[in-house]
Scaffold this motif. Structure first.
Motif, PDB file in Angstrom:
ATOM      1  N   GLU A  27       4.723  -6.628  20.214  1.00 36.98           N
ATOM      2  CA  GLU A  27       3.312  -6.759  19.860  1.00 36.98           C
ATOM      3  C   GLU A  27       2.904  -5.702  18.829  1.00 36.98           C
ATOM      4  OE1 GLU A  27       1.236  -4.529  22.264  1.00 36.98           O
ATOM      5  OE2 GLU A  27      -0.452  -4.663  20.881  1.00 36.98           O
ATOM      6  N   ALA A  28       3.388  -4.472  19.026  1.00 32.97           N
ATOM      7  CA  ALA A  28       3.021  -3.417  18.079  1.00 32.97           C
ATOM      8  C   ALA A  28       3.582  -3.718  16.696  1.00 32.97           C
ATOM      9  CB  ALA A  28       3.522  -2.079  18.581  1.00 32.97           C
ATOM     10  N   ALA A  29       4.810  -4.246  16.627  1.00 28.54           N
ATOM     11  CA  ALA A  29       5.402  -4.550  15.324  1.00 28.54           C
ATOM     12  C   ALA A  29       4.596  -5.616  14.594  1.00 28.54           C
ATOM     13  CB  ALA A  29       6.853  -4.997  15.509  1.00 28.54           C
ATOM     14  N   VAL A  30       4.274  -6.699  15.304  1.00 23.43           N
ATOM     15  CA  VAL A  30       3.530  -7.791  14.653  1.00 23.43           C
ATOM     16  C   VAL A  30       2.117  -7.329  14.288  1.00 23.43           C
ATOM     17  CG1 VAL A  30       2.653 -10.108  14.977  1.00 23.43           C
ATOM     18  CG2 VAL A  30       4.892  -9.528  15.785  1.00 23.43           C
ATOM     19  N   ALA A  31       1.475  -6.566  15.180  1.00 22.73           N
ATOM     20  CA  ALA A  31       0.110  -6.122  14.906  1.00 22.73           C
ATOM     21  C   ALA A  31       0.076  -5.186  13.707  1.00 22.73           C
ATOM     22  CB  ALA A  31      -0.467  -5.431  16.138  1.00 22.73           C
ATOM     23  N   ILE A  32       1.091  -4.333  13.581  1.00 22.65           N
ATOM     24  CA  ILE A  32       1.086  -3.420  12.438  1.00 22.65           C
ATOM     25  C   ILE A  32       1.348  -4.181  11.146  1.00 22.65           C
ATOM     26  CG2 ILE A  32       2.524  -1.617  11.428  1.00 22.65           C
ATOM     27  CD1 ILE A  32       2.226  -0.104  13.929  1.00 22.65           C
ATOM     28  N   ALA A  33       2.169  -5.251  11.209  1.00 25.61           N
ATOM     29  CA  ALA A  33       2.348  -6.089  10.014  1.00 25.61           C
ATOM     30  C   ALA A  33       1.028  -6.729   9.604  1.00 25.61           C
ATOM     31  CB  ALA A  33       3.402  -7.156  10.283  1.00 25.61           C
ATOM     32  N   ILE A  34       0.284  -7.216  10.593  1.00 23.68           N
ATOM     33  CA  ILE A  34      -1.018  -7.830  10.294  1.00 23.68           C
ATOM     34  C   ILE A  34      -1.970  -6.792   9.706  1.00 23.68           C
ATOM     35  CG2 ILE A  34      -3.038  -8.891  11.356  1.00 23.68           C
ATOM     36  CD1 ILE A  34      -1.195 -10.258  13.282  1.00 23.68           C
ATOM     37  N   ILE A  35      -1.963  -5.573  10.273  1.00 19.91           N
ATOM     38  CA  ILE A  35      -2.876  -4.531   9.790  1.00 19.91           C
ATOM     39  C   ILE A  35      -2.532  -4.146   8.355  1.00 19.91           C
ATOM     40  CG2 ILE A  35      -3.539  -2.130  10.122  1.00 19.91           C
ATOM     41  CD1 ILE A  35      -3.324  -2.583  13.082  1.00 19.91           C
ATOM     42  N   ILE A  36      -1.244  -4.067   8.047  1.00 23.65           N
ATOM     43  CA  ILE A  36      -0.847  -3.716   6.676  1.00 23.65           C
ATOM     44  C   ILE A  36      -1.288  -4.810   5.698  1.00 23.65           C
ATOM     45  CG2 ILE A  36       1.181  -3.469   5.191  1.00 23.65           C
ATOM     46  CD1 ILE A  36       2.439  -1.835   7.292  1.00 23.65           C
ATOM     47  N   ASN A  37      -1.138  -6.069   6.150  1.00 19.02           N
ATOM     48  CA  ASN A  37      -1.568  -7.172   5.299  1.00 19.02           C
ATOM     49  C   ASN A  37      -3.077  -7.127   5.061  1.00 19.02           C
ATOM     50  OD1 ASN A  37      -0.859  -9.317   3.808  1.00 19.02           O
ATOM     51  ND2 ASN A  37       0.057 -10.463   5.473  1.00 19.02           N
ATOM     52  N   LEU A  38      -3.824  -6.811   6.124  1.00 24.26           N
ATOM     53  CA  LEU A  38      -5.278  -6.724   6.002  1.00 24.26           C
ATOM     54  C   LEU A  38      -5.669  -5.565   5.095  1.00 24.26           C
ATOM     55  CD1 LEU A  38      -7.677  -8.173   7.418  1.00 24.26           C
ATOM     56  CD2 LEU A  38      -7.841  -6.192   8.859  1.00 24.26           C
ATOM     57  N   TYR A  39      -4.942  -4.476   5.198  1.00 27.01           N
ATOM     58  CA  TYR A  39      -5.252  -3.322   4.359  1.00 27.01           C
ATOM     59  C   TYR A  39      -4.989  -3.631   2.900  1.00 27.01           C
ATOM     60  CZ  TYR A  39      -5.217   1.452   2.651  1.00 27.01           C
ATOM     61  OH  TYR A  39      -5.477   2.587   1.967  1.00 27.01           O
ATOM     62  N   ARG A  40      -3.960  -4.454   2.643  1.00 27.99           N
ATOM     63  CA  ARG A  40      -3.668  -4.829   1.270  1.00 27.99           C
ATOM     64  C   ARG A  40      -4.776  -5.692   0.676  1.00 27.99           C
ATOM     65  NH1 ARG A  40       2.044  -6.781   1.888  1.00 27.99           N
ATOM     66  NH2 ARG A  40       3.139  -4.798   1.817  1.00 27.99           N
ATOM     67  N   SER A  41      -5.345  -6.580   1.498  1.00 33.35           N
ATOM     68  CA  SER A  41      -6.339  -7.493   0.933  1.00 33.35           C
ATOM     69  C   SER A  41      -7.744  -6.901   0.965  1.00 33.35           C
ATOM     70  CB  SER A  41      -6.314  -8.819   1.683  1.00 33.35           C
ATOM     71  OG  SER A  41      -6.591  -8.603   3.036  1.00 33.35           O
ATOM     72  N   HIS A  42      -8.048  -6.020   1.922  1.00 35.80           N
ATOM     73  CA  HIS A  42      -9.413  -5.515   2.033  1.00 35.80           C
ATOM     74  C   HIS A  42      -9.562  -4.056   1.654  1.00 35.80           C
ATOM     75  CE1 HIS A  42      -9.794  -9.138   4.436  1.00 35.80           C
ATOM     76  NE2 HIS A  42     -11.086  -9.011   4.352  1.00 35.80           N
ATOM     77  N   HIS A  43      -8.439  -3.321   1.558  1.00 41.25           N
ATOM     78  CA  HIS A  43      -8.447  -1.872   1.312  1.00 41.25           C
ATOM     79  C   HIS A  43      -9.225  -1.117   2.367  1.00 41.25           C
ATOM     80  CE1 HIS A  43      -6.343  -2.287  -2.411  1.00 41.25           C
ATOM     81  NE2 HIS A  43      -7.166  -3.253  -2.739  1.00 41.25           N
ATOM     82  N   SER A  44      -9.206  -1.623   3.592  1.00 44.72           N
ATOM     83  CA  SER A  44      -9.827  -0.918   4.707  1.00 44.72           C
ATOM     84  C   SER A  44      -9.303  -1.538   5.989  1.00 44.72           C
ATOM     85  CB  SER A  44     -11.345  -1.026   4.628  1.00 44.72           C
ATOM     86  OG  SER A  44     -11.870  -1.533   5.808  1.00 44.72           O
ATOM     87  N   ILE A  45      -9.247  -0.776   7.054  1.00 48.05           N
ATOM     88  CA  ILE A  45      -8.828  -1.362   8.338  1.00 48.05           C
ATOM     89  C   ILE A  45      -9.971  -1.332   9.327  1.00 48.05           C
ATOM     90  CG2 ILE A  45      -6.380  -0.945   8.107  1.00 48.05           C
ATOM     91  CD1 ILE A  45      -6.773   1.500   9.834  1.00 48.05           C
ATOM     92  N   ASP A  46     -11.175  -1.307   8.818  1.00 50.24           N
ATOM     93  CA  ASP A  46     -12.345  -1.444   9.670  1.00 50.24           C
ATOM     94  C   ASP A  46     -12.453  -2.903  10.124  1.00 50.24           C
ATOM     95  OD1 ASP A  46     -14.765  -1.355  10.878  1.00 50.24           O
ATOM     96  OD2 ASP A  46     -15.780  -0.298   9.259  1.00 50.24           O
ATOM     97  N   VAL A  47     -12.602  -3.130  11.418  1.00 52.00           N
ATOM     98  CA  VAL A  47     -12.652  -4.517  11.881  1.00 52.00           C
ATOM     99  C   VAL A  47     -13.933  -5.202  11.425  1.00 52.00           C
ATOM    100  CG1 VAL A  47     -11.150  -4.434  13.853  1.00 52.00           C
ATOM    101  CG2 VAL A  47     -13.457  -3.630  14.082  1.00 52.00           C
ATOM    102  N   GLU A  48     -14.970  -4.437  11.122  1.00 52.70           N
ATOM    103  CA  GLU A  48     -16.217  -5.058  10.682  1.00 52.70           C
ATOM    104  C   GLU A  48     -16.120  -5.590   9.262  1.00 52.70           C
ATOM    105  OE1 GLU A  48     -19.204  -4.997  12.581  1.00 52.70           O
ATOM    106  OE2 GLU A  48     -18.013  -4.282  14.250  1.00 52.70           O
ATOM    107  N   ASP A  49     -15.101  -5.186   8.531  1.00 58.32           N
ATOM    108  CA  ASP A  49     -14.959  -5.663   7.158  1.00 58.32           C
ATOM    109  C   ASP A  49     -14.267  -7.010   7.085  1.00 58.32           C
ATOM    110  OD1 ASP A  49     -16.212  -3.493   6.244  1.00 58.32           O
ATOM    111  OD2 ASP A  49     -14.419  -2.416   5.611  1.00 58.32           O
ATOM    112  N   ALA A  50     -13.556  -7.375   8.112  1.00 59.75           N
ATOM    113  CA  ALA A  50     -12.838  -8.660   8.097  1.00 59.75           C
ATOM    114  C   ALA A  50     -13.739  -9.730   8.669  1.00 59.75           C
ATOM    115  CB  ALA A  50     -11.549  -8.541   8.899  1.00 59.75           C
TER     116      ALA A  50
END
Lengths: 166, 104
Positions: free
Chosen positions: B76-99
């Motif tokens: 779960e941690a591996a997949v979640a971190i992949a998702i977070i990295i992808n989100l950071y690439r597209s949004h330049h932030s890992i704030d959940v309110e930005d997605a």
């Protein structure tokens, strides 16, 4: 107060204090380091509970692998206390109220729980060692073991597919 | 030998569970939320191991449940971190309110 109780209370205070540090510190790097301390304390609890192999696995997998992954990602994204987003005060207040009320209910239920198993039954300490665990793992838990290997394969493929650039 | 009642260990796991739950509710940083989830999973592990030792000391079922929980948490941690990295690439932030693309 013998040595087991002293160890138990020390590990308990360490675990709860460092887990409070995890959720209160603004810098995510400090959060990860506190979480590693929490995992060490929990491994001590596992050893006190006769699960030695589980304690070592917890250290290797959690503190060794997952936390290093977290730390790499945090340093890759260059997160620090200035970029840390904060929720507003009312939501934090509501979180304290909700979590505290549920915690109080659970503690009250635990106090009234049937305490017929209140004494620890430590007949022998070899139960959690790898010899017993291996025999049971490859006799009764073969199917979940193999399914977890398939899970790991799919998780690896999923992480690579999600993480690569288009 | 050891004279720790079961309720003390259950109290430790309950406290860890609600500390994790509070962190999950009040933090907006996705990585910190993931760390709170790991705290919750570890409190469940302590519960399984404690009940295994105090109620069925000659069996190993609780230890195997904890072992599989650790396995699943790693995946779960591996997949979640992949998702977070992808989100950071597209949004330049890992704030959940930005997605918020799929919010409404």
């Amino acid at each position: 107060m013998n040595i087991t109780q002293i160890l138990f209370w020390f590990l308990t205070v360490l675990a709860i204090g460092s887990s409070l540090m995890v959720i209160t510190s603004r810098n995510p790097v400090y959060s990860v380091l506190s979480l590693i301390v929490t995992f060490f304390a929990l491994s001590g609890h596992y050893i006190l509970l006769n699960a030695q192999f589980l304690a070592i696995v917890n250290l290797i997998v959690y503190a060794g692998a997952i936390m290093v992954l977290f730390l790499f990602v945090i340093m890759l994204m260059n997160l620090n206390a200035e970029t840390e987003p904060q929720k507003n005060k009312w939501l934090r207040f509501a979180g304290i109220i909700a979590g505290g009320c549920f915690l109080l209910v659970m503690v009250a239920a635990l106090r009234d729980a049937d305490s017929r198993a209140a004494t620890a039954m430590t007949t022998y300490g070899e139960t959690g060692l790898i010899q017993h665990l291996g025999k049971v793992l490859f006799n009764e838990y073969v199917v979940p073991f193999e399914i977890s290997s398939v899970l790991f394969l799919s998780a690896m493929v999923g992480a690579v597919v999600l993480g690569k650039k288009e | 030998m050891s004279s720790i009642p079961l309720t003390h260990i259950l109290f430790v796991s309950t406290a860890l569970f609600f500390i994790g739950m509070y962190g999950l509710f009040t933090r907006r940083n996705m990585i910190t939320m993931l760390m709170s989830v790991e705290l919750i999973l570890n409190s469940v592990n302590i519960n399984f191991v404690a009940f295994n030792k105090y109620l069925y000391p000659d069996k190993l079922d609780g230890i195997f449940f904890s072992l599989f929980i650790i396995t699943i948490a790693a995946a779960e941690a591996a997949v979640a971190i992949a998702i977070i990295i992808n989100l950071y690439r597209s949004h330049h932030s890992i704030d959940v309110e930005d997605a918020t693309e799929m919010k409404y």
